[in-house]
Design a protein around this motif. Structure first.
Motif, short mmCIF file in Angstrom:
data_model
loop_
_atom_site.label_atom_id
_atom_site.label_comp_id
_atom_site.label_asym_id
_atom_site.label_seq_id
_atom_site.Cartn_x
_atom_site.Cartn_y
_atom_site.Cartn_z
N SER A 1 -74.75 37.20 -30.89
CA SER A 1 -74.34 35.81 -30.85
C SER A 1 -75.43 34.88 -31.39
N ALA A 2 -76.34 35.42 -32.18
CA ALA A 2 -77.42 34.63 -32.77
C ALA A 2 -77.26 34.60 -34.28
N VAL A 3 -77.92 33.63 -34.92
CA VAL A 3 -77.96 33.55 -36.37
C VAL A 3 -79.27 34.18 -36.83
N TYR A 4 -79.21 34.97 -37.91
CA TYR A 4 -80.38 35.70 -38.39
C TYR A 4 -80.65 35.35 -39.85
N LEU A 5 -81.92 35.08 -40.14
CA LEU A 5 -82.34 34.83 -41.51
C LEU A 5 -83.28 35.96 -41.93
N PHE A 6 -82.89 36.67 -42.99
CA PHE A 6 -83.68 37.78 -43.52
C PHE A 6 -84.31 37.35 -44.85
N PRO A 7 -85.57 36.94 -44.87
CA PRO A 7 -86.20 36.63 -46.15
C PRO A 7 -86.77 37.88 -46.80
N CYS A 8 -86.78 37.92 -48.10
CA CYS A 8 -87.52 38.96 -48.84
C CYS A 8 -88.85 38.33 -49.26
N PHE A 9 -89.94 38.87 -48.76
CA PHE A 9 -91.24 38.29 -49.08
C PHE A 9 -91.46 38.29 -50.59
N ARG A 10 -92.20 37.30 -51.04
CA ARG A 10 -92.38 37.09 -52.48
C ARG A 10 -92.84 38.36 -53.20
N GLY A 11 -92.18 38.61 -54.33
CA GLY A 11 -92.49 39.77 -55.13
C GLY A 11 -91.70 41.01 -54.78
N ILE A 12 -90.90 40.95 -53.69
CA ILE A 12 -90.21 42.15 -53.20
C ILE A 12 -88.70 41.90 -53.15
N ALA A 13 -87.92 42.91 -53.54
CA ALA A 13 -86.45 42.91 -53.43
C ALA A 13 -85.88 41.65 -54.09
N ARG A 14 -85.18 40.81 -53.34
CA ARG A 14 -84.53 39.63 -53.93
C ARG A 14 -85.51 38.53 -54.33
N SER A 15 -86.78 38.72 -54.04
CA SER A 15 -87.78 37.71 -54.40
C SER A 15 -88.74 38.25 -55.46
N ARG A 16 -88.28 39.20 -56.27
CA ARG A 16 -89.13 39.73 -57.34
C ARG A 16 -89.43 38.63 -58.36
N ARG A 17 -90.68 38.64 -58.82
CA ARG A 17 -91.05 37.71 -59.90
C ARG A 17 -92.30 38.20 -60.59
N TRP A 18 -92.23 38.28 -61.90
CA TRP A 18 -93.41 38.65 -62.69
C TRP A 18 -94.50 37.61 -62.50
N PRO A 19 -95.78 37.99 -62.40
CA PRO A 19 -96.35 39.31 -62.63
C PRO A 19 -96.61 40.10 -61.34
N ILE A 20 -95.94 39.77 -60.26
CA ILE A 20 -96.15 40.48 -59.00
C ILE A 20 -95.36 41.79 -59.02
#
Length: 363
Positions: free
Chosen positions: A159-178
């Motif tokens: 019964s709670a709301v959950y926020l799942f962040p992807c830390f920078r550079g990983i999974a949905r937060s991929r970004r060159w040059p990381i």
């Protein structure tokens, strides 16, 4: 802001030396406290069967010796360094954006999520919104170095709301040059105290809290944190300053007792750090500012730590150093192993989930 960093009205702020002296005395008192739970509730030694590692992932420690690991003292200016970053993160408008996800679950509406973090970084992830009732509680969930390809639905409350962040550079937060390879991600700007990638991950967590409060403002005062491995270490660093989270769970947290961590044989991202430090010993100075056990000295929220007796990737003495440093209400759950499959794993995980359900019931 941690109470220890505040000066009484009309009095000068205590020196950094006196701050560290206070927390050291407090930590010594904590180390004398008995374990939470009935005698015999936890295994005293690891019994996980055969392994192929060329070293002993218990490092010769049993439960009693692990609970006596003394956390390191933070460097002078540790609190000020992290408080300045926290205040800057509070000034960021995360502007969370949601869109329906292709994922389906009976108890939750699943949304794909993006929000803005520090350095103009766009963080991707997911939001789970309960279908049974409006959420009163909220959780931010931090993932491990294995990354995260979808949110977990094994959760302490439906019964709670959950926020799942992807830390920078990983999974949905991929970004060159990381690099999203843990062995390289953990080294990104490790020679620069102000720019080390882990600082950005901590800021991603703080801005995740801001995003969750914008999306579910009714959860203010009822926020929890769940973090495992990388998420456990990043969580400890974040919680040292974070005042909006009321309770936290850190599972097999990494980055504990960095000086000791550099000396113990290991695998994974910790081995990459050790290899780099052998060639560049000066990075030990950076790592002292990113020590989860040092940060844990300033955590005021009730915190439940699940620490392992056997772990080839996150050495148990570092995990227990995080628990031992906690100055306030704390609870320990002992796992036979971390980052390693074993026969009792399923049963221990079920007991841990039940423990978390009770721990967060009053959130």
């Amino acid at each position: 802001m941690p109470a220890i960093s505040a000066a009484a009205p009309g009095r000068p702020a205590p020196s950094a030396f006196h701050l560290w002296l206070r927390v050291r005395k407090a930590a010594a008192r904590q180390l004398r406290r008995p374990l939470v739970g009935l005698p015999g509730a936890f295994p005293a030694t690891a019994d996980v069967g055969p392994h192929d590692y060329p070293f002993d992932p218990t490092y010769g420690y049993d439960l009693r010796r692990l609970c006596a690991v003394e956390p390191p003292l933070p460097p002078d200016g540790f609190v000020e360094f992290w408080q300045a970053r926290y205040q800057a993160a509070l000034g960021i408008d995360p502007q969370p954006r949601l869109r329906p996800s292709a994922l389906r679950h009976a108890q939750f509406c699943v949304f794909d999520l993006e929000y803005s973090s520090s350095d103009g970084f766009t963080i991707g992830g997911w939001l789970l919104w309960p279908t049974t009732q409006p959420p009163r509680q909220g959780f931010v969930v931090g993932h491990g170095y294995g990354g995260i390809e979808s949110p977990s639905f094994v959760l302490p409350s439906l019964s709670a709301v959950y926020l799942f962040p992807c830390f920078r550079g990983i999974a949905r937060s991929r970004r060159w040059p990381i690099s999203d390879d843990p062995n390289y991600h953990v080294l990104h700007d490790i020679h620069l105290r102000e720019r080390y990638i882990i600082a950005g991950c901590v800021e991603d967590l703080w801005t995740a809290v801001s995003a969750l409060l914008q999306l579910a403002p009714q959860t203010a005062g009822h926020l929890g944190y769940l973090g495992s491995s990388l998420g456990g270490g990043v969580g400890a660093l974040a919680l040292a300053c974070e005042t909006r989270i009321a309770r936290a769970h850190l599972k097999v947290p990494t980055f504990g007792h960095q000086a000791l961590r550099l000396t113990l044989p290991t695998v994974g991202s910790a081995a990459a750090v050790q290899d780099f430090a052998q060639r560049h010993p000066e990075v030990a100075q950076t790592l002292a500012w990113y020590d989860a056990a040092s940060a844990a000295r300033f955590i005021r929220q009730p915190t439940l730590v699940a620490a392992a007796l056997f772990d080839p990737a996150v050495a148990p003495p570092g995990q227990f150093a995080v628990y031992n440093a906690l100055p306030g209400v704390r609870q320990l759950f002992v796992l036979s192993a971390g980052h390693f499959p074993y026969a009792r794993e399923s049963g221990e995980e079920k007991r841990l989930l039940a423990t978390l359900h009770a721990f967060f019931a009053g959130l």
